[in-house]
Structure formats: C-alpha cells, structure tokens
Design a protein around this motif. Structure first.
Motif, PDB file in Angstrom:
ATOM      1  N   LYS A 181      37.358  32.514  42.549  1.00 17.11           N
ATOM      2  CA  LYS A 181      36.673  33.022  43.736  1.00 17.11           C
ATOM      3  C   LYS A 181      35.980  34.351  43.466  1.00 17.11           C
ATOM      4  O   LYS A 181      34.883  34.604  43.966  1.00 17.11           O
ATOM      5  CB  LYS A 181      37.675  33.171  44.887  1.00 17.11           C
ATOM      6  N   ILE A 182      36.619  35.224  42.687  1.00 19.58           N
ATOM      7  CA  ILE A 182      36.057  36.540  42.423  1.00 19.58           C
ATOM      8  C   ILE A 182      34.981  36.476  41.340  1.00 19.58           C
ATOM      9  O   ILE A 182      33.958  37.151  41.421  1.00 19.58           O
ATOM     10  CB  ILE A 182      37.159  37.530  42.002  1.00 19.58           C
ATOM     11  N   GLY A 183      35.184  35.661  40.351  1.00 21.41           N
ATOM     12  CA  GLY A 183      34.261  35.601  39.223  1.00 21.41           C
ATOM     13  C   GLY A 183      34.743  36.482  38.091  1.00 21.41           C
ATOM     14  O   GLY A 183      35.296  37.562  38.304  1.00 21.41           O
ATOM     15  N   ALA A 184      34.528  36.014  36.870  1.00 24.49           N
ATOM     16  CA  ALA A 184      35.075  36.703  35.701  1.00 24.49           C
ATOM     17  C   ALA A 184      34.509  38.100  35.530  1.00 24.49           C
ATOM     18  O   ALA A 184      35.223  39.023  35.138  1.00 24.49           O
ATOM     19  CB  ALA A 184      34.814  35.872  34.441  1.00 24.49           C
ATOM     20  N   ARG A 185      33.202  38.288  35.805  1.00 24.15           N
ATOM     21  CA  ARG A 185      32.593  39.602  35.566  1.00 24.15           C
ATOM     22  C   ARG A 185      33.294  40.675  36.376  1.00 24.15           C
ATOM     23  O   ARG A 185      33.679  41.721  35.859  1.00 24.15           O
ATOM     24  CB  ARG A 185      31.106  39.560  35.906  1.00 24.15           C
ATOM     25  N   LEU A 228      39.946  44.832  36.832  1.00 30.16           N
ATOM     26  CA  LEU A 228      41.260  45.033  36.218  1.00 30.16           C
ATOM     27  C   LEU A 228      41.221  46.218  35.249  1.00 30.16           C
ATOM     28  O   LEU A 228      42.110  47.076  35.258  1.00 30.16           O
ATOM     29  CB  LEU A 228      41.701  43.773  35.478  1.00 30.16           C
ATOM     30  N   GLY A 229      40.172  46.264  34.411  1.00 31.84           N
ATOM     31  CA  GLY A 229      40.058  47.369  33.468  1.00 31.84           C
ATOM     32  C   GLY A 229      39.943  48.716  34.160  1.00 31.84           C
ATOM     33  O   GLY A 229      40.534  49.717  33.727  1.00 31.84           O
ATOM     34  N   ALA A 287      30.918  47.995  29.135  1.00 30.38           N
ATOM     35  CA  ALA A 287      30.317  46.965  28.279  1.00 30.38           C
ATOM     36  C   ALA A 287      30.483  45.576  28.891  1.00 30.38           C
ATOM     37  O   ALA A 287      29.556  44.751  28.871  1.00 30.38           O
ATOM     38  CB  ALA A 287      30.952  47.011  26.888  1.00 30.38           C
ATOM     39  N   TRP A 288      31.657  45.316  29.451  1.00 28.97           N
ATOM     40  CA  TRP A 288      31.901  44.000  30.054  1.00 28.97           C
ATOM     41  C   TRP A 288      30.999  43.762  31.261  1.00 28.97           C
ATOM     42  O   TRP A 288      30.440  42.672  31.429  1.00 28.97           O
ATOM     43  CB  TRP A 288      33.366  43.862  30.470  1.00 28.97           C
ATOM     44  N   LEU A 289      30.826  44.758  32.119  1.00 26.64           N
ATOM     45  CA  LEU A 289      29.986  44.587  33.304  1.00 26.64           C
ATOM     46  C   LEU A 289      28.535  44.320  32.929  1.00 26.64           C
ATOM     47  O   LEU A 289      27.796  43.686  33.686  1.00 26.64           O
ATOM     48  CB  LEU A 289      30.080  45.834  34.196  1.00 26.64           C
ATOM     49  N   VAL A 290      28.120  44.767  31.761  1.00 26.11           N
ATOM     50  CA  VAL A 290      26.751  44.528  31.315  1.00 26.11           C
ATOM     51  C   VAL A 290      26.585  43.105  30.759  1.00 26.11           C
ATOM     52  O   VAL A 290      25.598  42.418  31.064  1.00 26.11           O
ATOM     53  CB  VAL A 290      26.345  45.560  30.239  1.00 26.11           C
ATOM     54  N   ALA A 291      27.550  42.629  29.968  1.00 25.13           N
ATOM     55  CA  ALA A 291      27.331  41.390  29.214  1.00 25.13           C
ATOM     56  C   ALA A 291      28.381  40.306  29.420  1.00 25.13           C
ATOM     57  O   ALA A 291      28.237  39.212  28.855  1.00 25.13           O
ATOM     58  CB  ALA A 291      27.239  41.716  27.718  1.00 25.13           C
TER      59      ALA A 291
END
Length: 451
Positions: free
Chosen positions: A96-100, A106-107, A205-209
């Motif tokens: 529901k939230i989506g991995a991105r 969480l981080g 970095a995760w939020l970008v890619a």
C-alpha cells in the motif's frame, strides 16, 4: 515504461527472454534490478552497522553508565522488543505504501532514533533509543528481500537475495574499525553521529533511484518458480500455514539469529573481556567473521543459482545445505569455548559467526518457492518476527551467564556453549521440515482444486 499487461510499452525491447512471466525478464529490467539491489545492499549495510554499534562501544557504555553485564544484556535485548511488531506491521502495508517511501521512511526513522545518543544520555534514553530503532529496523530484511524479488524471476533470485544479505556482514565489517577508531579517538557518542550521517546519505540515494520492480505487479501472475510449480496469486491462509517449509525456515532463521544477535551484541566484548585482546586488536579481529560471511554469502548465492539452473532439487539447495551450515555454526561455537586462545580459536569463532550469514539469503529464497506473490510480503514479515525472538532472548541469556560465572571468561564460555547446543538442535529439526519442492506443488494443486 510498462502497460497494464506488465509488458514493455514499446516493441523494441532487446534481449527479451521468453518465459512464463511475459516481458518482465528483459536485459533492461535486470540492469535496473541490479541497481536497486546495490541500493538495498547499502540499506542493509547501514542496518547492521546500527545494530553493531552498541556492541562495539559496549565496554565504554558500561563504564560510562555504570551498567552490570545483565543490564547491558537488557540494553541489547531491548533492540528486539518491538522488532517483531515492526516486521509484521510495516511489511504488511508494504504494497500500500510503496517501496520507495517505505524504505526511505524506515531509514529516516533509524536516523531520528539515534540522534539522542549523539549527546549525553542515560540508561533509560539508551533503552528507548534502541527500542525505537528495533521497531524501525525490524522489517528491513523482509522488505529488502521482498523488493529485490520484484526485479528478478524466481530462478534468478538466489544471487541478488544473497547479495543484499551480505549487508549483514559488510555493515559491521566496515563499522568495526571505523567506529572503534571514532570511539577511541573521540567517544562513543560520536560513533552514533557517524551512523546518523551515513543513514541520511543512503535514504537520499534511495529516494532518488529506488522503487519496486514489475515481477510483483498486480497484473502479472507469477508462473515460474525454481521448483517448476505454478503458484497462484494467493491461497487460503489455513492451507498455506500447513506447509512445513514455512515453519522449518522460520525455525532455521530463529537459530541463525541467535548467532547473529550474539555476534553484534557480545562478540566484541567477549574478545576483550573473555579472551583478553586489546581494544584495537578486538576491533580488527571482530571483522573476521563479517569478512568471511560476506565472501561466503556471495559464493553460496551463486552456487545455489547454478545448482537450481541445473535442475538440482530446491530441497537440497535451499533446505539441506542451509540446515547443515547452521548446524556447523553451532558445532563451531561449542568448539571455540573449549580450545585455547590463538589461531585455532579465531578460526572457530569466524566460522561460528559467518556460516549463517553465508546461507541466509538462500534460505530466505526458499520462501519464494512456496508462498504466492501477493502473500509473500506478509509471510516474510512474519518469519522475520519469529526469528527476531532469538535476538530478544540470546543477549539476555548470555549476559546472565557472564554475571553468574566464577570469572568473566568462564561465564562467556558457558553462555556460548549453551548457545551452540540450541543452534545445533534447532537447525537439525528445521532441516527435516524444509521441503520446497513438495510444498510448492501442494500449494499449486490446492489452488487448482479450489478453482
């Protein structure tokens, strides 16, 4: 890029592999999958560096706050008090939230939970910080495994799964010398400042890619498993929970986490207080199990994938092999308590705390052979919750042994001896339960019969 069918929107996708999943196994998708795998590896590296920090700073924290060994064991155990809750809740809402946003959130919560430890703190604040960090890190391995599985078809998952779980080894491997230097040069509070900054960089970095892949999309039915079974989108929970493979993997990982939690919580102190190495020596020696685990994890993941591709039974590659490795972990742990200090003892310590890491990803991949795609996130969260109980119990039990020993060395010896017995017995039982080949076909037949 993708239409509702899950196939590339353009007809010009190159190197498409003909497979039951349609157009989700192209070279372009696999390349993006490896990029996401690298980001998830960084995610797991920070995750386990966070876990290891209190163990690396343990002597200084005990001295600074005046803690007994049992109190310090309680601090380490507190990390796992809400670990299971986080694993179940966050993985349950992952679709529901989506991995991105889930991984990024969480981080960010990890970073916020450690900020109070950057300055002067007390026992209560230390406990509270570890509890919140455990809540946020509880779903990390399940979420990472679930996301990486959305980028690779089942027959290709063993290696990327194993790679992200090398973070279990690489995180403390990097953290041990760096944080030990920071602690001895400045103080243990600065170690947490380093972790906050590292976590923030990974989140950015995760939020970008970072994102989920197409294999798990609601419009793509998973029709390819390493066992050859055709899994449905979902199956009744009562039927799924009757599969011994799920319980066997949960028990196996519980035993493995008994070892992992002791490695990140008590091993640095054992090297200093139990064996007598200096802080600098312990800071480098503690990296040996992590270095060994990282290398063995990649090797085992590659070998598992090759064996599966050659038609070797998943019961052997994802059941028997991990169970034997976990049993060997327990035997090595018993062994290092009875041999004298030296090279032989360090070899046994290295094996005792690296063999579980080596086959962890392979064992987790076994769940994908049995659990339908739409239920996999929930099951992975539940399995993480179950094995996290090893992290709740093990640090407190060992702390009690240390406090009750005639000497520190004797207390550590009895504690690790007991831990080795638990791991051997539990892993042997788990080995008889894990049968992915059998259970995946039972799930497929049950779904077909239900229409």
């Amino acid at each position: 890029m993708f239409g509702n069918s899950g196939r590339p929107a353009t007809a010009g996708a190159v190197h498409t592999v003909r497979n039951p999943l349609g157009g989700v196994d192209t070279a372009a998708i696999r390349r993006r999958g490896w990029t996401v795998t690298a980001l998830l590896l960084a995610f797991m590296v920070v995750n386990y560096a966070d876990k290891a920090a209190v163990g690396l700073a343990g002597v200084d924290i005990k001295t600074d706050l005046g803690l007994t060994n049992e109190q310090f064991g309680l601090v380490q155990s507190s990390f796992y008090w809400l670990f299971a809750v986080g694993a179940i809740v966050f993985t349950g809402v992952s679709d529901k939230i989506g991995a991105r946003w889930l991984v990024g959130g969480l981080g960010a919560l990890w970073c916020l939970s450690m900020i109070p430890l950057v300055g002067s703190t007390g026992f209560t604040v230390l406990i509270a910080s570890r509890v919140v960090l455990g809540l946020a890190e509880g779903p990390a391995s399940a979420v990472a495994a679930h996301v990486v599985h959305t980028w690779f078809t089942p027959r290709r998952r063993a290696l990327p799964s194993s790679l992200i779980f090398t973070g279990v080894a690489i995180g403390p491997l990097l953290a041990a010398p760096i944080l030990t230097w920071v602690i001895t040069t400045f103080d243990w509070h600065h170690a947490f400042l380093v972790l906050v900054v590292a976590g923030a960089l990974v989140v950015a970095a995760w939020l970008v890619a970072g994102k989920s892949g197409p294999v798990s999309s609601a419009t793509t039915r998973e029709r390819d498993t390493a066992t050859g079974a055709v899994l449905p989108d979902r199956i009744g929970w009562s039927q799924l929970l009757r599969r011994p493979t799920l319980w066997g993997i949960a028990l196996l990982l519980f035993c493995g986490y008994w070892s992992v939690s002791l490695k990140v919580t008590w091993l640095p102190l054992y090297l200093r207080e139990g064996i007598g190495y200096s802080p600098d020596e312990a800071g480098w020696l503690v990296t040996l199990p992590y270095a060994s685990g990282a290398v063995l994890s990649v090797l085992c993941g590659w070998l598992s994938g090759r064996m599966t591709a050659r038609g070797i039974s998943c019961t052997l590659t994802r059941g028997v092999v991990p169970s034997v490795a976990f049993c060997a972990t327990g035997v090595a742990m018993i062994g290092f308590t009875v041999v004298p200090r030296g090279v032989g003892q360090m070899i046994l310590i290295t094996l005792a705390f690296s063999l579980t890491t080596a086959v962890w990803g392979v064992a987790m991949a076994g769940l994908s052979d049995v659990v339908p795609g739409r239920q996999r996130g929930t099951v992975l969260g539940a399995v993480v919750a179950a094995h996290s109980l090893g992290g709740v119990i093990a640090p407190v039990v060992l702390g009690s042994f240390v406090d009750s020993g005639v000497t520190l060395a004797a207390g550590y010896g009895r504690g690790f001896l007991a831990a080795g017995v638990v791991i051997v017995v539990g892993s042997a039982i788990a080995g008889f339960l894990i049968r992915p080949d059998r259970d995946s076909h039972i799930v497929a037949r049950a779904a077909a019969a239900a229409g």
